[in-house]
Design a protein around this motif. Structure first.
Motif, PDB file in Angstrom:
ATOM      1  N   GLU A 407       0.842  -1.202   0.000  1.00  0.00           N
ATOM      2  CA  GLU A 407       0.000   0.000   0.000  1.00  0.00           C
ATOM      3  C   GLU A 407       0.873   1.245   0.000  1.00  0.00           C
ATOM      4  O   GLU A 407       1.899   1.298   0.682  1.00  0.00           O
ATOM      5  N   GLN A 408       0.442   2.246  -0.775  1.00  0.00           N
ATOM      6  CA  GLN A 408       1.114   3.542  -0.802  1.00  0.00           C
ATOM      7  C   GLN A 408       0.043   4.635  -0.682  1.00  0.00           C
ATOM      8  O   GLN A 408      -1.062   4.492  -1.198  1.00  0.00           O
ATOM      9  N   GLU A 409       0.393   5.695  -0.003  1.00  0.00           N
ATOM     10  CA  GLU A 409      -0.549   6.797   0.148  1.00  0.00           C
ATOM     11  C   GLU A 409       0.202   8.112   0.324  1.00  0.00           C
ATOM     12  O   GLU A 409       1.372   8.127   0.727  1.00  0.00           O
ATOM     13  N   ALA A 410      -0.463   9.210   0.004  1.00  0.00           N
ATOM     14  CA  ALA A 410       0.097  10.542   0.200  1.00  0.00           C
ATOM     15  C   ALA A 410      -1.041  11.525   0.423  1.00  0.00           C
ATOM     16  O   ALA A 410      -2.143  11.361  -0.121  1.00  0.00           O
ATOM     17  N   ARG A 411      -0.783  12.533   1.240  1.00  0.00           N
ATOM     18  CA  ARG A 411      -1.789  13.556   1.505  1.00  0.00           C
ATOM     19  C   ARG A 411      -1.069  14.889   1.697  1.00  0.00           C
ATOM     20  O   ARG A 411      -0.021  14.952   2.366  1.00  0.00           O
ATOM     21  N   VAL A 412      -1.605  15.938   1.110  1.00  0.00           N
ATOM     22  CA  VAL A 412      -1.045  17.267   1.285  1.00  0.00           C
ATOM     23  C   VAL A 412      -2.175  18.216   1.637  1.00  0.00           C
ATOM     24  O   VAL A 412      -3.300  18.098   1.116  1.00  0.00           O
ATOM     25  N   GLU A 413      -1.900  19.126   2.570  1.00  0.00           N
ATOM     26  CA  GLU A 413      -2.924  20.062   3.040  1.00  0.00           C
ATOM     27  C   GLU A 413      -2.355  21.480   3.057  1.00  0.00           C
ATOM     28  O   GLU A 413      -1.173  21.678   3.359  1.00  0.00           O
ATOM     29  N   VAL A 414      -3.202  22.418   2.751  1.00  0.00           N
ATOM     30  CA  VAL A 414      -2.846  23.834   2.804  1.00  0.00           C
ATOM     31  C   VAL A 414      -3.839  24.528   3.718  1.00  0.00           C
ATOM     32  O   VAL A 414      -5.058  24.427   3.513  1.00  0.00           O
ATOM     33  N   GLN A 415      -3.327  25.195   4.725  1.00  0.00           N
ATOM     34  CA  GLN A 415      -4.175  25.966   5.629  1.00  0.00           C
ATOM     35  C   GLN A 415      -3.946  27.445   5.376  1.00  0.00           C
ATOM     36  O   GLN A 415      -2.818  27.930   5.425  1.00  0.00           O
ATOM     37  N   LEU A 416      -5.024  28.152   5.073  1.00  0.00           N
ATOM     38  CA  LEU A 416      -4.941  29.568   4.761  1.00  0.00           C
ATOM     39  C   LEU A 416      -4.976  30.405   6.031  1.00  0.00           C
ATOM     40  O   LEU A 416      -5.473  29.967   7.079  1.00  0.00           O
ATOM     41  N   MET A 417      -4.475  31.608   5.920  1.00  0.00           N
ATOM     42  CA  MET A 417      -4.558  32.549   7.031  1.00  0.00           C
ATOM     43  C   MET A 417      -6.014  32.925   7.297  1.00  0.00           C
ATOM     44  O   MET A 417      -6.808  33.037   6.359  1.00  0.00           O
ATOM     45  N   PRO A 418      -6.384  33.099   8.541  1.00  0.00           N
ATOM     46  CA  PRO A 418      -7.738  33.587   8.816  1.00  0.00           C
ATOM     47  C   PRO A 418      -7.968  34.963   8.190  1.00  0.00           C
ATOM     48  O   PRO A 418      -7.056  35.792   8.137  1.00  0.00           O
ATOM     49  N   PHE A 419      -9.158  35.188   7.698  1.00  0.00           N
ATOM     50  CA  PHE A 419      -9.481  36.508   7.153  1.00  0.00           C
ATOM     51  C   PHE A 419     -10.838  36.964   7.678  1.00  0.00           C
ATOM     52  O   PHE A 419     -11.706  36.156   8.008  1.00  0.00           O
ATOM     53  N   ASN A 420     -11.007  38.249   7.738  1.00  0.00           N
ATOM     54  CA  ASN A 420     -12.218  38.841   8.290  1.00  0.00           C
ATOM     55  C   ASN A 420     -13.254  38.972   7.189  1.00  0.00           C
ATOM     56  O   ASN A 420     -13.084  39.745   6.240  1.00  0.00           O
ATOM     57  N   ALA A 421     -14.336  38.216   7.327  1.00  0.00           N
ATOM     58  CA  ALA A 421     -15.422  38.270   6.355  1.00  0.00           C
ATOM     59  C   ALA A 421     -16.602  39.078   6.886  1.00  0.00           C
ATOM     60  O   ALA A 421     -17.746  38.833   6.516  1.00  0.00           O
ATOM     61  N   ARG A 422     -16.323  40.017   7.776  1.00  0.00           N
ATOM     62  CA  ARG A 422     -17.314  40.896   8.400  1.00  0.00           C
ATOM     63  C   ARG A 422     -18.207  40.148   9.393  1.00  0.00           C
ATOM     64  O   ARG A 422     -18.270  40.496  10.560  1.00  0.00           O
ATOM     65  N   PHE A 423     -18.898  39.116   8.924  1.00  0.00           N
ATOM     66  CA  PHE A 423     -19.785  38.404   9.841  1.00  0.00           C
ATOM     67  C   PHE A 423     -19.019  37.402  10.690  1.00  0.00           C
ATOM     68  O   PHE A 423     -19.514  36.924  11.713  1.00  0.00           O
ATOM     69  N   ALA A 424     -17.784  37.032  10.288  1.00  0.00           N
ATOM     70  CA  ALA A 424     -17.011  36.040  11.025  1.00  0.00           C
ATOM     71  C   ALA A 424     -15.570  36.067  10.528  1.00  0.00           C
ATOM     72  O   ALA A 424     -15.271  36.524   9.414  1.00  0.00           O
ATOM     73  N   THR A 425     -14.678  35.559  11.368  1.00  0.00           N
ATOM     74  CA  THR A 425     -13.311  35.284  10.948  1.00  0.00           C
ATOM     75  C   THR A 425     -13.275  33.872  10.368  1.00  0.00           C
ATOM     76  O   THR A 425     -13.650  32.908  11.038  1.00  0.00           O
ATOM     77  N   VAL A 426     -12.837  33.751   9.121  1.00  0.00           N
ATOM     78  CA  VAL A 426     -12.923  32.491   8.394  1.00  0.00           C
ATOM     79  C   VAL A 426     -11.523  31.903   8.221  1.00  0.00           C
ATOM     80  O   VAL A 426     -10.602  32.599   7.788  1.00  0.00           O
ATOM     81  N   THR A 427     -11.398  30.643   8.580  1.00  0.00           N
ATOM     82  CA  THR A 427     -10.162  29.894   8.354  1.00  0.00           C
ATOM     83  C   THR A 427     -10.480  28.716   7.442  1.00  0.00           C
ATOM     84  O   THR A 427     -11.383  27.932   7.736  1.00  0.00           O
ATOM     85  N   THR A 428      -9.749  28.599   6.358  1.00  0.00           N
ATOM     86  CA  THR A 428     -10.011  27.549   5.367  1.00  0.00           C
ATOM     87  C   THR A 428      -8.798  26.637   5.254  1.00  0.00           C
ATOM     88  O   THR A 428      -7.649  27.104   5.251  1.00  0.00           O
ATOM     89  N   ALA A 429      -9.068  25.360   5.142  1.00  0.00           N
ATOM     90  CA  ALA A 429      -8.026  24.367   4.880  1.00  0.00           C
ATOM     91  C   ALA A 429      -8.544  23.421   3.814  1.00  0.00           C
ATOM     92  O   ALA A 429      -9.721  23.043   3.826  1.00  0.00           O
ATOM     93  N   PHE A 430      -7.685  23.067   2.884  1.00  0.00           N
ATOM     94  CA  PHE A 430      -8.091  22.110   1.863  1.00  0.00           C
ATOM     95  C   PHE A 430      -6.944  21.145   1.613  1.00  0.00           C
ATOM     96  O   PHE A 430      -5.769  21.451   1.868  1.00  0.00           O
ATOM     97  N   GLY A 431      -7.295  19.956   1.136  1.00  0.00           N
ATOM     98  CA  GLY A 431      -6.281  18.938   0.956  1.00  0.00           C
ATOM     99  C   GLY A 431      -6.594  18.008  -0.193  1.00  0.00           C
ATOM    100  O   GLY A 431      -7.744  17.905  -0.651  1.00  0.00           O
ATOM    101  N   LEU A 432      -5.560  17.318  -0.640  1.00  0.00           N
ATOM    102  CA  LEU A 432      -5.653  16.285  -1.665  1.00  0.00           C
ATOM    103  C   LEU A 432      -5.046  15.007  -1.107  1.00  0.00           C
ATOM    104  O   LEU A 432      -4.048  15.045  -0.382  1.00  0.00           O
TER     105      LEU A 432
END
Length: 786
Positions: A407-432
């Protein structure tokens, strides 16, 4: 300089130790708590874990000054009071997650001393173990969900092995080499795959270092401010720490031991560990075989001896803003399978796994990206199931079945800086994520046969993408929305069995199958801080799961589990729709968590015993003298509902320490939509006990009562009697003067298990009517840090 959060602060060498005093103890790898920022597991400070750290061994990730990278003036850290000595035995409650997280810190692992993760988690609320071979093969079961719905990870990558392909197969992660175990449920499990509907069991250790080790500067270090941390770079001094872990147990005449070494200097950190354990047939309080009273047992569970060993070496390059590292691990086990068939055929499993893993993290000086992380692993696993072809002829001893997993596997993730969306501070992370697996299970008993072994070689590949969005509305309110989509391709072959799974005289032909599925999953959650340090949560999930290879392509005898497994290549995607609510409190004299959940499965996949008996081939099914239970993978709609509760109350001071009470409760009820019972579901359990602890001592007595399990499947399952499991422990932890014999910290203790010497059968085990759990036993352990 050192990195804290998102900003880079310049500090002087003189103030380095003060800074470590403020943050170092929360970053200890021995007891570091994993918390998720938008679905990403990171080592982060936690008030829970600060109670269980040793500052003298605190590793700190450090970086060198880089011209042009410092965008803020130097900050002057303020002195902080010396921390009180951490106390063992404090119930760890995680309040910043959207679903229940069960944490087993390092010191508890050392006190428990089990050989398998299923045994370690056996008594935790909502969790039990399969205990097919107690002490040798036991996989965690979460809320009644087992092999194909519970993922097992080590340092963020799949554990490998074949424990999800048969209950007799061991989990190739030994607690001797593990520093912390977490059970992650709910939305955070989506990052690892849709096959983790039940949850994730995540084991962590320092095999791939993510920081330089820190050595004690003074000959004797008390709790409080740690030694000065070295700076990463050529000027960083060399540092080496060693830890030994040993124990002996009476119930199985067992002995185990391990040694862990961490060293580093400049920009490099290295880790090495080696361990071994050996035990004999364990003592039992009664006669193990419910339906056969003719066999001698001599007070021990026949054919239950085990041994295992392993070693690992790894290293990392630590640079400004991150690290990258790799490790190679070898795991070996030779253990016997208890039960009538196992004892008659002297069945044992000889397993070997080689695993290469890598991981890294980079935190760029960027306005958009907070961190980039990756994990990768490759596993080469093989085990032979050895036994007698004829129990009356010892010369027929040989390999009856072989399992391999590449078995072989790999995963990579990017976490973005929090940003102010007026109604909330949003933190996004996405991965493959991507992976490939090839499985084989041939049998030397039928070379050249059309249906040799449990299945022909089968392959599966998977690719997935996922995203987590976390919304911080106020300091006390946050929400999360997460989604995952994956594509799975599976290739294998299987015959077309008659509808009644009985031989009809027509020859069976092998048919190649190329199947593909595209599961889609999503979740939403809300976390709300309440008065009195309470935290409430609610989550809703929609999770689709593609069938696993064993569920699709099985078509033969599985010797160790005494079943004849028949897969179903026409299985469709399984869907789970869940709602969970929780209330938790982590601080103050009363700490507790309460959780309730409801899950509806559409097309729930399960292994259904038909009541037909088989031998080694399909043509033998229905024969009057056949020995294997026919098991067919099937689908039906099902409903799971239940809840868990645990608490700990510090009552008052007593002889310089604190005494109190603790309790727990868990229940899961699982039925198909026609009201019949899902097979192999844990019973209702309730427990409680008393404890006393101070800075050095921990004493505890606890009784867990499991009620009888009479909610059983219509075919092939028998009721299970209730039991009382009484445990007690006493341990002593202290710092030492290294000038005595080199050690600077010590934990020693005694634990007693099943002190009532009760007959305990595990209702979720396939061989529960033939295997008793170990009887009364005492274990002595010692843990030294140099």
């Amino acid at each position: 300089m050192t990195s804290i959060g998102r900003r880079t602060l310049k500090i002087s060498a003189a103030s380095c130790s003060l800074l470590c005093g403020m943050c170092g103890s929360a970053m200890s790898q021995d007891a570091a708590q994993s918390t998720q920022l938008p679905g990403i597991t990171v080592t982060a400070p936690s008030p829970i874990v600060r109670r269980n750290v040793t500052p003298a061994r605190t590793p700190v990730r450090v970086s060198r000054a880089v011209p042009g990278r410092n965008r803020e003036p130097a900050a002057q850290p303020q002195p902080t009071p010396v921390a009180a000595a951490p106390q063992q035995g404090v119930l760890p409650i995680v309040t910043d997650q959207f679903a229940t997280v069960t944490v087993v810190p390092n010191e508890e692992i050392r006190r428990e001393g089990t050989a398998q993760l299923g045994d370690l988690l056996f008594s935790k609320p909502g969790i039990t173990g399969s205990t097919f071979a107690p002490g040798a093969s036991s996989r965690p079961i979460i809320r009644g969900l087992d092999v194909n719905r519970v993922g097992i990870l080590e340092n963020g990558t799949n554990a490998g092995g074949a424990s999800d392909l048969g209950e007799d197969h061991f989990v190739p992660i030994d607690p001797l080499a593990t520093n912390q175990v977490e059970v992650i449920r709910g939305p955070a499990a989506l990052r690892y795959g849709s096959t983790s509907i039940g949850g994730i069991v995540s084991a962590t250790n320092n095999r791939i270092p993510d920081a330089l080790p820190v050595c004690t500067a003074a000959p004797f270090q008390t709790y409080g401010l740690p030694a000065k941390a070295p700076l990463a770079g050529a000027e960083a001094p060399a540092c080496t720490t060693v830890e030994t872990r040993t124990s002996v147990s009476s119930v199985d005449r067992g002995v185990d031991g391990g040694i862990l070494l961490d060293t580093g200097g400049g920009n490099f950190a290295f880790h090495a560990d080696a361990y071994g354990r050996k035990s004999s047939d364990y003592n039992i309080p009664g006669y193990p075989y419910l339906f056969d009273q003719t066999r001698p047992v001599n007070g021990r569970q026949p054919n239950s001896a085990a041994q295992a060993d392993g070693a690992s070496i790894g290293g990392s390059y630590i640079f400004d803003g991150g690290f990258i590292g790799a490790a190679i691990t070898q795991t070996d086990a030779l253990y016997h399978i208890p039960g009538i068939d196992g004892a008659d055929h002297l069945t044992r499993i000889d397993a070997h796994q080689t695993k290469i893993t890598a991981k890294g993290e980079y935190r760029p000086d960027s306005a958009a990206i907070n961190a980039v992380r990756f994990w990768a692993g490759a596993t080469d696993y093989r085990h032979n199931e050895i036994g007698l072809a004829d129990p009356a002829d010892l010369t027929t001893l040989g390999v009856r079945q072989t399992f391999t997993n590449k078995e072989q596997e790999a995963r990579v993730e990017v976490q973005l800086m929090p940003f102010n969306a007026r109604f909330a501070t949003v933190t996004t992370a996405f991965g493959l994520q991507a992976g490939h697996q090839e499985l084989t299970a041939p049998s030397p008993d039928n070379p050249g046969a059309l249906f040799n072994g449990l299945w022909d070689p089968n392959r599966n590949t998977r690719e997935a993408g996922y995203v987590f969005n976390e919304f911080q509305f106020t300091p006390s309110t946050k929400a999360q929305i997460a989604g995952r989509i994956e594509h799975v391709d599976l290739f294998g072959s299987t015959p077309n069995f008659p509808a009644d799974f009985l031989p009809d005289g027509n020859p069976q032909t092998s048919i190649a199958r190329n199947l593909n599925f595209t599961p889609k999953s999503g979740s939403v959650g809300l976390l709300q801080n309440l008065p009195y340090d309470l935290v409430a949560s609610i989550t809703a999930q929609y999770v689709e799961r593609a069938p696993k290879p064993a569920e699709l392509f099985s078509r033969g005898a599985h010797d160790a589990t005494a079943t004849f497994d028949i897969g179903n290549p026409n299985l469709t995607i399984e869907t789970a729709k869940s709602v969970e609510i929780g209330l938790r409190r982590a601080t103050g004299p009363l700490r507790f968590e309460a959780t309730a959940y409801y899950t509806r499965f559409d097309n729930f996949i399960f292994r259904r015993l038909t009541g037909v008996m088989c031998d080694g081939t399909f043509d033998s099914c229905g024969a009057p003298d056949a020995e294997l239970k026919q098991a067919v993978y099937s689908q039906r709609n099902a409903i799971f509902r239940g809840g868990e509760f645990q608490s700990q109350l510090d009552i008052s001071q007593f002889y310089g320490g604190v005494w109190g009470i603790e309790n727990q409760f868990d229940i899961v009820r699982a039925t198909f939509t026609d009201g019949t019972n899902v097979p192999r579901i844990p019973p209702v359990r309730v427990g409680g006990g008393v404890f006393w602890r101070d800075a050095n001592w921990l004493m505890r007595v606890n009784l867990l009562h499991a009620f009888a399990q009479n909610d059983i499947a219509l075919i092939g399952e028998t009721p299970t009697a209730g039991y009382n499991l009484l445990k007690a422990e006493i341990s002593y932890k202290t710092t030492l003067d290294p000038s005595w014999f080199g050690a600077r910290e010590m934990i020693v203790g005694l634990t007693g298990n099943n002190l009532l010497n009760a007959n305990i059968r595990n209702s979720v085990s396939y061989n529960k009517d033939e295997v008793l759990l170990p009887g009364i036993g005492v274990r002595a352990f010692a843990n030294l840090k140099f």
